[in-house]
Design an enzyme around this catalytic site. Structure first.
Site, PDB file in Angstrom:
ATOM      1  N   ASP A 223     -17.240 -34.912 -20.075  1.00  0.00           N
ATOM      2  CA  ASP A 223     -15.577 -34.500 -20.364  1.00  0.00           C
ATOM      3  C   ASP A 223     -15.010 -34.933 -18.974  1.00  0.00           C
ATOM      4  O   ASP A 223     -15.763 -34.949 -17.977  1.00  0.00           O
ATOM      5  CB  ASP A 223     -15.558 -33.036 -20.766  1.00  0.00           C
ATOM      6  CG  ASP A 223     -16.342 -32.067 -19.682  1.00  0.00           C
ATOM      7  OD1 ASP A 223     -17.405 -31.881 -19.924  1.00  0.00           O
ATOM      8  OD2 ASP A 223     -15.601 -31.954 -18.658  1.00  0.00           O
ATOM      9  N   ASP A 225     -13.194 -32.477 -17.451  1.00  0.00           N
ATOM     10  CA  ASP A 225     -12.837 -31.207 -16.865  1.00  0.00           C
ATOM     11  C   ASP A 225     -11.116 -30.963 -17.375  1.00  0.00           C
ATOM     12  O   ASP A 225     -10.875 -31.301 -18.456  1.00  0.00           O
ATOM     13  CB  ASP A 225     -13.146 -31.033 -15.423  1.00  0.00           C
ATOM     14  CG  ASP A 225     -13.176 -29.680 -15.264  1.00  0.00           C
ATOM     15  OD1 ASP A 225     -13.794 -28.703 -16.077  1.00  0.00           O
ATOM     16  OD2 ASP A 225     -12.506 -29.049 -14.244  1.00  0.00           O
TER      17      ASP A 225
END
Ligand SMILES: CSC[C@H]1O[C@H](OP(=O)(O)O)[C@H](O)[C@@H]1O
Ligand SMILES: Nc1ncnc2[nH]cnc12
Length: 306
Positions: A223, A225
């Protein structure tokens, strides 16, 4: 002679989120050593490569992911691997990316760490004992091992053919969790020079150093973040979507390089460069040091405490 005798199991693999087994290797047996720091996260699986070479696999959060990052028994994990004869560890971790050029699905071999854990994880084998030691940690990963891995992991990723890129010389932030970062924190870590973020590399890397084990981390991005202004902040659901593909690629990488890694660890040299590194880190023997503490430490460092 037991299958996992000290002569045979030289390489340990630690699997993180999504990587709970190496089922592309042949299962040999489970072992569950009780160490002076308790039992590891889960029984350790001894697996065999096609040649018969043995490796040890440990799921950091336990199979079924029942241990949260702050509660991982890292001292028992590292001590248990060392007790099997392991000299060098290849760890995997699901990480957030703090850089646009590291998209979810890419892999990285970090070389630096910023510690944002909160002091609640036991981070030293020497904690609370009458023996004091200060391990060198300027280079928190074993650089000989990292450099050895770079070309080989890159080649394994190319061979797999899914277009997974390997990023090198990155800095990973280790946060306490279990909640993810705020947007402000995520931006601050970028300003500090962080490229990746997880909740697991510490104290694992510190303990491997104290036990004189080689240690490198393959960070698998899941991901972005929470720093991208026009995108949602990271959620566990977003991470889970990528875990399976990353785990499959991690298993492929492991199966491709472990044979050569075992051979290099058997030869000594750069894959075992940490051996002897604690010699001048430990305060000299004194009558004030308790025998029971020295005995405990002999479990991980028999050369200095037996
Ligand atoms: C499941 S998202 C957060 C969780 O994932 C990473 O685990 P690991 O390093 O064991 O792969 C991260 O460090 C957090 O513990
Ligand atoms: N964004 C993130 N922060 C901390 N640990 C993670 N593990 C995977 N993604 C993460």
């Amino acid at each position: 002679m037991a299958a996992e005798s000290k002569e045979n199991v030289l390489v340990g693999v630690i699997g993180g989120s999504g990587l709970y087994h190496l089922d592309n290797l042949t299962f040999v047996k489970h072992v569950n050593p009780e160490t002076p720091w308790g039992f590891p996260s889960s029984p350790i699986t001894i697996c065999s490569l096609p040649s018969g070479t043995l490796v040890a696999f440990l799921a950091r959060h336990g199979p079924g992911h029942i241990i949260s990052p702050s509660s991982v028994p890292s001292r028992a994990n590292i001590a248990a691997l060392k007790s099997l004869g392991v000299r060098t560890i290849l760890a995997f971790s699901a990480v957030g990316s703090l850089r646009e050029e590291i998209p979810p699905g890419d892999f990285a071999l970090p070389t630096q760490i910023i510690d944002r854990t909160k002091g609640i994880r036991p981070a030293s084998f020497f904690d609370g004992l009458s023996v004091v030691a200060h391990a060198a940690f300027g280079d928190p990963f074993s650089m000989g091992l990292v450099r050895w891995l770079e070309g080989r992991v890159k080649k394994a990723l190319e061979e797999e053919g899914r277009g997974v890129k390997l990023h090198t010389d990155k800095c990973i932030v280790c946060m306490e969790g279990p909640q993810f970062s705020t947007r402000a924190e995520s931006n601050m870590y970028r300003m500090w020079g962080g490229d990746l973020i997880n909740m697991s590399v510490l104290p694992e890397a510190k303990l491997a150093r104290e036990a004189e084990l080689g240690y490198a981390l393959i960070a698998t991005a899941t991901d972005y973040d929470s720093w991208r202004p026009h995108e949602g902040a990271v959620t566990a659901a977003e991470v889970f979507k990528v875990l399976q593909a990353n785990a499959n690629t991690s298993r492929h990488v492991a199966a491709t390089i472990l044979e050569e890694m075992h051979a290099a660890a058997a030869e000594g040299g750069i894959l075992t460069e940490e051996i002897g590194s604690m010699k001048f880190s430990i305060m000299p023997r004194s009558e004030k040091q308790k025998d029971e503490d020295r005995q405990k430490l002999a479990y991980i460092l028999p050369e200095y405490f037996s």
